[in-house]
Design a protein around this motif. Structure first.
Motif, PDB file in Angstrom:
ATOM      1  N   ARG B 101       1.028  -1.155  -0.107  1.00 12.94           N
ATOM      2  CA  ARG B 101      -0.128   0.078  -0.034  1.00 12.94           C
ATOM      3  C   ARG B 101       0.875   1.157  -0.138  1.00 12.94           C
ATOM      4  NH1 ARG B 101      -3.351  -1.501   4.223  1.00 12.94           N
ATOM      5  NH2 ARG B 101      -2.029  -0.288   5.785  1.00 12.94           N
ATOM      6  N   ALA B 102       0.593   2.342  -0.814  1.00 14.36           N
ATOM      7  CA  ALA B 102       1.341   3.606  -0.833  1.00 14.36           C
ATOM      8  C   ALA B 102       0.628   4.775  -1.031  1.00 14.36           C
ATOM      9  CB  ALA B 102       2.306   3.330  -2.028  1.00 14.36           C
ATOM     10  N   ASN B 103       1.030   5.840  -0.551  1.00 15.58           N
ATOM     11  CA  ASN B 103       0.362   7.020  -0.548  1.00 15.58           C
ATOM     12  C   ASN B 103       0.762   7.517  -2.068  1.00 15.58           C
ATOM     13  OD1 ASN B 103       2.727   8.251   0.170  1.00 15.58           O
ATOM     14  ND2 ASN B 103       1.702   9.792   1.269  1.00 15.58           N
ATOM     15  N   GLY B 104       0.008   7.932  -2.851  1.00 14.88           N
ATOM     16  CA  GLY B 104       0.367   8.347  -4.247  1.00 14.88           C
ATOM     17  C   GLY B 104       0.667   9.714  -3.985  1.00 14.88           C
ATOM     18  N   ARG B 105       1.907  10.084  -4.027  1.00 15.55           N
ATOM     19  CA  ARG B 105       2.420  11.526  -3.892  1.00 15.55           C
ATOM     20  C   ARG B 105       2.397  12.054  -5.252  1.00 15.55           C
ATOM     21  NH1 ARG B 105       2.846  15.524  -3.447  1.00 15.55           N
ATOM     22  NH2 ARG B 105       4.518  16.948  -2.534  1.00 15.55           N
ATOM     23  N   ASP B 106       2.810  11.498  -6.356  1.00 19.83           N
ATOM     24  CA  ASP B 106       2.760  12.035  -7.610  1.00 19.83           C
ATOM     25  C   ASP B 106       2.444  11.105  -8.634  1.00 19.83           C
ATOM     26  OD1 ASP B 106       5.455  14.439  -8.074  1.00 19.83           O
ATOM     27  OD2 ASP B 106       3.516  14.420  -8.881  1.00 19.83           O
ATOM     28  N   LEU B 107       1.220  11.138  -9.342  1.00 16.58           N
ATOM     29  CA  LEU B 107       0.897  10.399 -10.222  1.00 16.58           C
ATOM     30  C   LEU B 107       1.006  10.597 -11.445  1.00 16.58           C
ATOM     31  CD1 LEU B 107      -2.531   8.962  -8.178  1.00 16.58           C
ATOM     32  CD2 LEU B 107      -0.287   7.859  -8.318  1.00 16.58           C
ATOM     33  N   THR B 108       1.519   9.988 -12.514  1.00 14.90           N
ATOM     34  CA  THR B 108       1.533  10.364 -13.755  1.00 14.90           C
ATOM     35  C   THR B 108       1.443   9.358 -14.654  1.00 14.90           C
ATOM     36  OG1 THR B 108       3.916   9.904 -13.685  1.00 14.90           O
ATOM     37  CG2 THR B 108       3.388  12.286 -13.509  1.00 14.90           C
ATOM     38  N   LEU B 109       0.955   9.748 -16.053  1.00 18.69           N
ATOM     39  CA  LEU B 109       0.987   8.775 -17.258  1.00 18.69           C
ATOM     40  C   LEU B 109       2.600   8.619 -17.555  1.00 18.69           C
ATOM     41  CD1 LEU B 109      -1.924  10.452 -18.795  1.00 18.69           C
ATOM     42  CD2 LEU B 109      -2.071   8.302 -17.704  1.00 18.69           C
ATOM     43  N   PRO B 110       2.658   7.439 -18.432  1.00 15.77           N
ATOM     44  CA  PRO B 110       4.003   7.222 -18.761  1.00 15.77           C
ATOM     45  C   PRO B 110       4.708   8.297 -19.518  1.00 15.77           C
ATOM     46  CG  PRO B 110       2.752   5.176 -19.042  1.00 15.77           C
ATOM     47  CD  PRO B 110       1.838   6.378 -18.548  1.00 15.77           C
ATOM     48  N   ASP B 111       3.880   8.950 -20.091  1.00 17.15           N
ATOM     49  CA  ASP B 111       4.670  10.175 -21.050  1.00 17.15           C
ATOM     50  C   ASP B 111       4.857  11.488 -20.053  1.00 17.15           C
ATOM     51  OD1 ASP B 111       1.463  11.350 -22.581  1.00 17.15           O
ATOM     52  OD2 ASP B 111       2.137  11.515 -20.348  1.00 17.15           O
ATOM     53  N   GLY B 112       4.818  11.218 -18.861  1.00 14.15           N
ATOM     54  CA  GLY B 112       5.174  12.399 -18.136  1.00 14.15           C
ATOM     55  C   GLY B 112       3.999  13.416 -17.793  1.00 14.15           C
ATOM     56  N   ARG B 113       2.728  13.354 -18.406  1.00 16.18           N
ATOM     57  CA  ARG B 113       1.550  14.089 -17.770  1.00 16.18           C
ATOM     58  C   ARG B 113       1.006  13.578 -16.346  1.00 16.18           C
ATOM     59  NH1 ARG B 113      -3.014  13.444 -21.655  1.00 16.18           N
ATOM     60  NH2 ARG B 113      -1.887  11.592 -22.479  1.00 16.18           N
ATOM     61  N   THR B 114       0.691  14.813 -15.779  1.00 15.83           N
ATOM     62  CA  THR B 114       0.272  14.314 -14.363  1.00 15.83           C
ATOM     63  C   THR B 114      -1.252  13.961 -14.438  1.00 15.83           C
ATOM     64  OG1 THR B 114       1.282  16.311 -13.449  1.00 15.83           O
ATOM     65  CG2 THR B 114      -0.534  15.164 -12.359  1.00 15.83           C
ATOM     66  N   LEU B 115      -1.570  12.786 -13.752  1.00 16.51           N
ATOM     67  CA  LEU B 115      -2.776  12.071 -13.994  1.00 16.51           C
ATOM     68  C   LEU B 115      -3.765  13.038 -13.173  1.00 16.51           C
ATOM     69  CD1 LEU B 115      -3.988   9.347 -14.710  1.00 16.51           C
ATOM     70  CD2 LEU B 115      -3.888   8.714 -12.374  1.00 16.51           C
ATOM     71  N   PHE B 116      -4.887  12.977 -13.996  1.00  8.24           N
ATOM     72  CA  PHE B 116      -6.044  13.882 -13.520  1.00  8.24           C
ATOM     73  C   PHE B 116      -5.875  15.320 -13.421  1.00  8.24           C
ATOM     74  CE2 PHE B 116      -8.305  10.104 -12.906  1.00  8.24           C
ATOM     75  CZ  PHE B 116      -7.912   9.353 -11.948  1.00  8.24           C
ATOM     76  N   LEU B 117      -4.636  16.055 -13.813  1.00 10.89           N
ATOM     77  CA  LEU B 117      -4.719  17.044 -14.091  1.00 10.89           C
ATOM     78  C   LEU B 117      -5.696  17.675 -15.137  1.00 10.89           C
ATOM     79  CD1 LEU B 117      -3.187  19.872 -13.035  1.00 10.89           C
ATOM     80  CD2 LEU B 117      -1.468  19.280 -14.810  1.00 10.89           C
ATOM     81  N   GLY B 118      -6.380  18.884 -14.794  1.00 15.00           N
ATOM     82  CA  GLY B 118      -7.253  19.567 -15.832  1.00 15.00           C
ATOM     83  C   GLY B 118      -8.586  18.438 -15.961  1.00 15.00           C
ATOM     84  N   SER B 119      -9.361  18.724 -16.846  1.00 15.97           N
ATOM     85  CA  SER B 119     -10.580  18.086 -16.897  1.00 15.97           C
ATOM     86  C   SER B 119     -10.335  16.600 -17.875  1.00 15.97           C
ATOM     87  CB  SER B 119     -11.628  18.724 -17.620  1.00 15.97           C
ATOM     88  OG  SER B 119     -11.350  18.952 -18.967  1.00 15.97           O
ATOM     89  N   SER B 120     -11.037  15.912 -17.923  1.00 13.25           N
ATOM     90  CA  SER B 120     -10.907  14.483 -18.466  1.00 13.25           C
ATOM     91  C   SER B 120     -10.614  14.447 -20.012  1.00 13.25           C
ATOM     92  CB  SER B 120     -12.032  13.568 -18.306  1.00 13.25           C
ATOM     93  OG  SER B 120     -13.230  14.112 -18.809  1.00 13.25           O
ATOM     94  N   GLY B 121     -10.777  15.550 -20.860  1.00 15.01           N
ATOM     95  CA  GLY B 121     -10.464  15.859 -22.117  1.00 15.01           C
ATOM     96  C   GLY B 121     -11.892  15.449 -22.737  1.00 15.01           C
TER      97      GLY B 121
END
Lengths: 297, 129, 341
Positions: B101-121
């Motif tokens: 179990r971990a706290n997700g300090r920084d979650l990104t997609l493999p291309d470096g974009r931050t997960l959930f930043l902005g709206s879902s597109g």
């Protein structure tokens, strides 16, 4: 008055009395009986708010025993009669369902029975099976819709002239916001669902989607899936009553939609208000007691 | 001369949160790439289940603790916004009890974009009524 | 220091020593153009209309920072710097300062309420407006009984902070999902800083997002509940003072750790005032007093900003999926076992 005119007068008067008496008798015989029993006055028209809509404001409560079991049920002992005697025993009640029974898919009925057997078992040691056992009511989880309506607690409708109507339930201080004529779909699931309302004549119709699949309908273990769709109807029936109907649809569990129906009563006590029933502290020992540090031997 | 600004502690017992360092180990930072199997959009913390394939081919399941989903919902995201099978990179700290179990300090997609930043597109961030 | 980490923006700021700088000299704040007096719309039944979804997030601290002296309001330039410093300090996207500081910053900034990085529009240095030094008045001495109760709770909080709670009673009421930001006075926190106000004839209702409760406030002058009835959120009655909603709350339960700074429910009084000062702004002001806790009453003013229709409230169920209670406890038992070996 001379006798000559008196007699005719008296005859006329007498005839009048006789006529009156026979009229009265015949009208008593012929008159329809006053409404009795369970008939609401026909065509009751509720007072209006400034926007012309029926005023549903107030503290309301159901007095059916549906929270024990939506279907017909005899009185039953409580879960631990050896500890509590008649306390906690369940009263008998007649089904609130049109057609009396819930139309389960044959393969779905077993789970209802298993739910009932496990209604007071809890095991939260594993996140993935956290919700597998136990009546959510016993764990003080928000009951969802329609169960919140027939819990043995009052609820309050807060209705102004905006596009939001608040339903506040005394049980665990649960609330839900009914958004009127709202397009957005439920973005995720919620314990009290996603409620969108509209008016049909004097009836407030509330469409509820996006409910958490873990809620039960009652203590008998009646349940649903994540495909649950509920449509409620609130119709003022008298100054002191509202008729409640809810149509329940869930093709994963039931063979067809089914409907429940019962009156809601306006709580009339002076200065009546919801109190708190914050039941989380009542459940912590049941849920978490076994993880306590044991005294060193 | 500029003076240091010291902000006083605002003591509010009415709302206290657990200190993450009580549950997650500052000495056990983790960073791995894995595949999302599901996301629980629940409060008080949303949880992302991630399958991590190890070098020897075995698969470990991790649970990643994140914040309140309500913030994301207000930006127009929904429970469909993180699909099963999405690869994400989890940068965080492991639970002190050694469980996966971990706290997700920084979650990104493999291309470096931050997960959930902005709206879902999905276009407009809010579906108005 | 009690180590339950505090949700509030200022609490987080103090988790690391702050090296912010501020100009010591400087002009007082420039007053903007004279504000046109705003007249709030009315509901059809004639009450000032406070309805909507409101957000109270801000980075302005409750108490005036030390070394600011008596400066209650900042100049435009100072305010910009103040805000930038706070935003930097409070940002969850920072990864510096070592792992111990970093682990506590979970999660990324976009999980948090972005408005909490903004100071109030009036550029004050504290939310407290009375006393004029912007600080909570000196605490009164606790009675021996209260000291004992507080000591017991502090022991539990210490065990919890060390990651070794004995049982669920070592955790705070918010962690146990009994109450969160719904106990008045309402103070800003890191997310879900939202309140929806509903109005109906004879009532004003305030619904905080955490934890899904509603404060349904009768405005008809009826008395409070009898003093033998006690509630987590107390019992509230309201009246109108011109355009201002004034509410008073009594009948709080006596559980330790519920009231602000552990005030004593028997002697605690809280009055809250709501005034709509613009179409998109309500001034929320609270005054608390408790001779058993503070040397004098004190008042804070927090602006509420309207966020609907674009932003709505969402259900904040808490206890239902509070897996962490079990994580804390089973984790503690596991580590105790390992330590025994």
């Amino acid at each position: 008055m001379s006798l000559r005119r008196t007699i005719p007068f008296l005859c006329v008067a007498a005839a009048g009395v006789v006529a009156l008496v026979s009229f009265a008798s015949s009208s008593l015989i012929g008159q329809a009986r006053a409404p009795t029993g369970t008939q609401f006055p026909a065509a009751y028209r509720a007072p209006r708010l400034a926007d012309g809509r029926p005023d549903l404001n107030g503290v309301w409560q159901a007095f059916v025993t549906a929270n024990w079991n939506l279907e017909d049920h005899d009185a039953q002992p409580g879960p631990h009669p050896e500890l509590t005697g008649a306390y906690g025993a369940g009263p008998g009640g007649q089904s609130v369902i049109e057609g009396n029974e819930i139309p389960y898919r044959p393969e779905a009925l077993a789970k209802r029975n298993a739910n009932f057997q496990n209604r007071l078992k809890v095991d939260v040691s594993n996140d993935k099976t956290w919700h597998a056992l136990g009546d959510p009511e016993a764990k003080c989880y928000m009951p969802g819709v329609p169960r919140a309506t027939y819990m043995p607690f009052p609820f309050q409708i807060v209705q102004g002239t905006s596009q939001y109507v608040l339903f506040a339930y005394e049980f665990t201080s649960a609330t839900r916001i009914v958004r009127m004529n709202w397009q957005q779909e439920a973005p995720t699931d919620a314990w009290m669902g996603w409620s969108r309302g509209r008016w049909e004549g004097d009836t407030l119709v509330v469409d509820v989607t996006g409910q958490r699949e873990e809620t039960w309908f009652d203590r008998a273990g009646n349940y649903h899936s994540d495909a649950l769709h509920v449509v409620e109807r609130y119709t003022p029936a008298s100054p002191y009553h509202m008729l409640y109907e809810a149509t329940i649809e869930d093709p994963k569990v039931f063979t067809r939609p089914w409907k429940i129906r019962f009156p809601l009563y306006r709580r009339m006590e002076t200065n009546v208000q919801l109190l708190e029933f914050k039941c989380v502290p009542f459940t912590e020992e049941l849920l978490f007691g076994k993880f306590r540090k044991q005294a060193a031997r | 001369m500029r003076m240091a600004l010291v902000i006083l502690l605002m003591t509010t017992p009415a709302l206290a949160h657990h200190a993450f360092n009580a549950e997650f180990d500052a000495n056990k930072p983790i960073k791995f790439k894995g595949t999302v199997t599901k996301m629980l959009w629940v409060n008080p913390h949303a949880w992302i289940y991630v399958d991590v394939k190890k070098a020897d081919g075995t698969v470990e399941e991790w649970m990643v603790e994140t914040g309140t989903p309500n913030t994301l919902l207000r930006r127009g995201l929904t429970k469909e916004s993180l699909k099963e099978g999405t690869e994400i990179v989890v940068d965080g700290y492991q639970s002190k009890d050694g469980s996966r179990r971990a706290n997700g300090r920084d979650l990104t997609l493999p291309d470096g974009r931050t997960l959930f930043l902005g709206s879902s597109g999905t276009g407009a961030p809010y579906e108005k009524k | 220091m009690r180590h339950s980490l505090l949700f509030t923006v200022v609490g987080l700021a103090l988790a690391a020593v702050v090296g912010l700088v501020m100009p010591t000299a400087g002009q007082g704040s420039k007053t903007g153009p004279a504000a046109k007096k705003y007249t709030a719309p009315k509901t059809p039944w004639g009450d000032p209309d406070l309805q909507g979804v409101w957000n109270d997030a801000t980075s302005t601290p409750l108490e005036r920072p030390a070394n600011v002296g008596e400066k209650g309001v900042l100049s435009d330039e100072e305010a910009e710097e103040f805000q930038a410093s706070l935003a930097n300090e409070l940002s969850r996207d920072r990864r510096d300062g070592g792992n111990a500081a970093d682990v506590n910053r979970a999660y990324n900034e976009h999980w948090m309420d972005a408005r909490r990085l903004k100071i109030t529009a009036d550029k004050r240095t504290s939310l407290i407006v009375d006393p004029v030094d912007g600080r909570i008045p000196v605490l009164a001495n606790l009675s021996p009984e209260r000291q004992k109760v507080r000591a017991v709770r502090a022991e539990g909080a210490k065990r919890f902070a060390a990651g070794l709670p004995d049982d669920y009673t070592d955790m705070s009421w918010p962690v146990r999902c009994v109450v969160r930001t719904d106990v008045p006075p309402y103070l800003p926190t890191i997310y879900n800083n939202n309140f929806q106000i509903f109005q109906s004839p004879g009532y004003v209702t305030i619904a905080p997002e955490m934890i899904h409760s509603a404060r349904i406030i009768p405005m008809d002058g009826r008395p409070h509940l009898h003093k033998s009835l006690r509630q987590w959120l107390g019992d509230t009655r309201g009246r109108w003072d011109g355009s201002t909603l004034v509410i008073e709350t009594t009948n709080f339960r006596a559980d330790e750790g519920v009231l602000f700074q552990n005030a004593n429910p028997a002697t605690y009084k809280i009055t809250e005032r709501f005034t709509r000062v613009a179409a998109d702004s309500i001034n929320y002001e609270f005054t608390v007093e408790d001779p058993a806790t503070w040397s004098r009453p004190w008042t804070a003013l927090i602006p509420w900003n309207k966020v609907d229709p674009d932003e709505q409230m969402f259900e904040y169920a808490c206890h239902e999926d509070n897996f962490d209670i079990v994580h804390f406890l089973t984790g503690a038992r596991l580590r105790e076992k390992k330590a025994e070996r």
